[in-house]
Enzyme design. Structure first.
Site, PDB file in Angstrom:
ATOM      1  N   SER A   1       0.811  -1.209   0.000  1.00 46.07           N
ATOM      2  CA  SER A   1       0.000   0.000   0.000  1.00 46.07           C
ATOM      3  C   SER A   1       0.852   1.271   0.000  1.00 46.07           C
ATOM      4  CB  SER A   1      -0.965  -0.044   1.179  1.00 46.07           C
ATOM      5  OG  SER A   1      -2.095   0.719   0.873  1.00 46.07           O
TER       6      SER A   1
ATOM      7  N   HIS B   1      -7.806  -5.643   0.214  1.00 44.82           N
ATOM      8  CA  HIS B   1      -6.549  -4.929   0.444  1.00 44.82           C
ATOM      9  C   HIS B   1      -5.796  -5.501   1.655  1.00 44.82           C
ATOM     10  CE1 HIS B   1      -4.098  -1.369  -0.153  1.00 44.82           C
ATOM     11  NE2 HIS B   1      -4.207  -1.027   1.120  1.00 44.82           N
TER      12      HIS B   1
HETATM   13  C1  GTR Z   1      -5.338   4.607   1.839  1.00 38.75           C
HETATM   14  C2  GTR Z   1      -4.785   5.416   0.713  1.00 38.75           C
HETATM   15  C3  GTR Z   1      -4.117   4.501  -0.255  1.00 38.75           C
HETATM   16  C4  GTR Z   1      -3.229   3.493   0.426  1.00 38.75           C
HETATM   17  C5  GTR Z   1      -3.751   3.024   1.753  1.00 38.75           C
HETATM   18  C6  GTR Z   1      -2.747   2.310   2.660  1.00 38.75           C
HETATM   19  O1  GTR Z   1      -6.088   5.339   2.723  1.00 38.75           O
HETATM   20  O2  GTR Z   1      -5.836   6.097   0.105  1.00 38.75           O
HETATM   21  O3  GTR Z   1      -3.429   5.241  -1.217  1.00 38.75           O
HETATM   22  O4  GTR Z   1      -1.941   3.978   0.558  1.00 38.75           O
HETATM   23  O5  GTR Z   1      -4.253   4.044   2.501  1.00 38.75           O
HETATM   24  O6  GTR Z   1      -1.592   2.677   2.740  1.00 38.75           O
HETATM   25  O7  GTR Z   1      -3.182   1.392   3.343  1.00 38.75           O
END
Ligand code: GTR
Length: 425
Positions: free
Chosen positions: A263, A404
């Protein structure tokens, strides 16, 4: 009281804005507006890049400079490791399969002192181990059940469910992230793991008075200049400093360091790989917007959204492209191309629409032109593979089922990819 009312109203406005933005988010393929991508092998003056030499000497430096000036920001100066302190070592960690070492890198300048804590497990049966180097999100002690891992004393974002209270971790947070770190599997496969908490280098909050950035301020400066680093570039800088250390560690094969991140830390791993060619392999797990995903393809998170929610991640110049991705003379496939000729793995998850899986795939696909120019395979397919069908050329890619996160499935593919490129030689 007035101040409180003002703050209250302000937070409502910010929240409303965030929701309004989320509503406009595109999550259907048919709704993606048309966009035009710059060709990675066309010079910015219109010429064509047709030799490896032109790529290395001309196009690569030009692309790197654009990403530096317009997206991530430049590192304002040099700060070397001032001191290494080893806290403890063990010869029987991970069920006696590994050695453990915990050490800190100290950075000192004037009255400033930054301490970066590193946890390293190396397989016992390897002479010089290839390693995965990866930041963790909430402290080294969260990645594994090992009771000897020191608790971080750094600021960590509050999460009472993980035992993080008053921005400090507690014993309760031990091993809370261990699902994402199959350490025994990594070690049994012959790899070491080097991990550190990203907040040691720069706490993940909109505050430029802490972390590494202030080391370079001139008198009265309170934040980096508009072309200078945001937090992602600062975190990437931290990975390079760990690499400085690894190059000196006789038990590590510094020529086989795979830098990996999930991420926001996937964005960081990509930028670290682009700026520091000592990283022999780069792995981006669901890095999304500002990582592997194309910016001009405005699916899921966009430049405006990310710059609004995290105004400190990129350099200020990047805000020029809020809702104006068309103005960018680069896109993220060109960032991936900066990793060439080194092996690169890009991974997506089916339910992680926010990160735009297809945009991540296309980016890897278009970066392949540079790998081909350099005589390598790049991505071995032209069409996006179906779920749970990894493809592995010099660029690897998978989209797995699920949401995610960094999972054991992801790690299994990275280990296979590392075996292919680090061992089958
Ligand atoms: C989210 C962000 C993403 C990603 C994520 C993370 O809120 O919008 O770009 O980086 O965090 O790091 O888990």
């Amino acid at each position: 009281m007035k101040g409180f009312a003002f703050l209250f109203l302000l937070s409502i406005l910010i929240l409303q804005n965030a929701f309004a933005q989320r509503e406009n988010v595109i999550s259907e393929e048919s709704k993606v507006p048309e966009y035009q991508l710059p060709d990675v092998l066309t010079r910015f003056n219109g010429g064509k890049v047709s030799t490896a030499k032109d790529w290395v000497k001309k196009q690569r430096p030009d692309i790197l400079k654009l990403f530096t000036d317009e997206v991530y920001g430049k590192v304002p100066g040099i700060q070397k490791i001032s001191e290494v302190k080893v806290w403890e070592t063990s010869d029987n960690a991970v069920n006696d399969l590994a050695t453990r070492k915990q050490f800190s890198l100290f950075f000192k300048k004037g009255n400033r002192n930054l301490e970066v804590n590193v946890l390293m497990y190396l397989p016992k049966n390897a002479q010089k181990a290839p390693v995965f180097l990866a930041y963790n999100f909430t402290g080294n002690h969260t990645v594994y059940t090992d009771p000897n891992i020191r608790l971080t004393e750094s600021w960590v974002a509050n999460d009472p469910s993980l035992g993080i209270i008053n921005n400090q971790v507690t014993e309760q947070s031990r091993a809370t992230a261990s699902n994402g770190w199959p350490i025994e599997k990594i070690i049994r496969s012959g790899y070491g793991l080097v991990t550190l908490y990203y907040g040691d280098v720069d706490p993940d909050k909109n505050d430029f008075s802490d972390g590494i950035e202030p080391f370079f301020y001139t008198k009265n400066q309170i934040k980096p200049r508009s072309n200078e680093w945001g937090s992602i570039a600062a975190w990437a800088w931290g990975l390079s400093r760990v690499m400085d250390y690894l190059e000196k560690d006789p038990d590590v094969d510094a020529k086989k360091v795979a830098v990996l991140g999930h991420s926001r830390l996937g964005k960081t791993a990509l930028w670290a790989g682009a700026t520091d060619q000592r990283f022999a392999m780069v792995i981006s797990n669901e890095s999304g917007c500002g990582g592997a995903a194309l910016s001009k393809r405005t699916y899921g998170e966009t430049v405006e959204i990310i710059n609004t929610s995290f105004p400190y991640w990129f350099c200020d110049n990047f805000k020029k492209y809020n809702n104006r991705e068309d103005l960018l003379s680069i896109d993220q496939h060109m960032l991936l191309a900066l990793i060439a000729p080194r092996p690169l793995y890009v991974a997506s998850a089916e339910d992680d629409k926010w990160a735009d899986p297809r945009g991540e795939f296309l980016s890897a696909k278009y970066a392949s032109a540079v790998y081909k120019l350099l005589g390598l395979e790049g991505l071995p397919v032209k069409e996006m593979p179906v779920v749970n069908q990894p493809v592995m050329g010099t660029i690897g890619y998978h989209i797995r089922t699920g949401k995610h996160g960094l999972t054991t499935y992801d790690w299994e593919q990275y280990i296979r990819f590392a075996d292919k490129h680090f061992k089958e030689k």
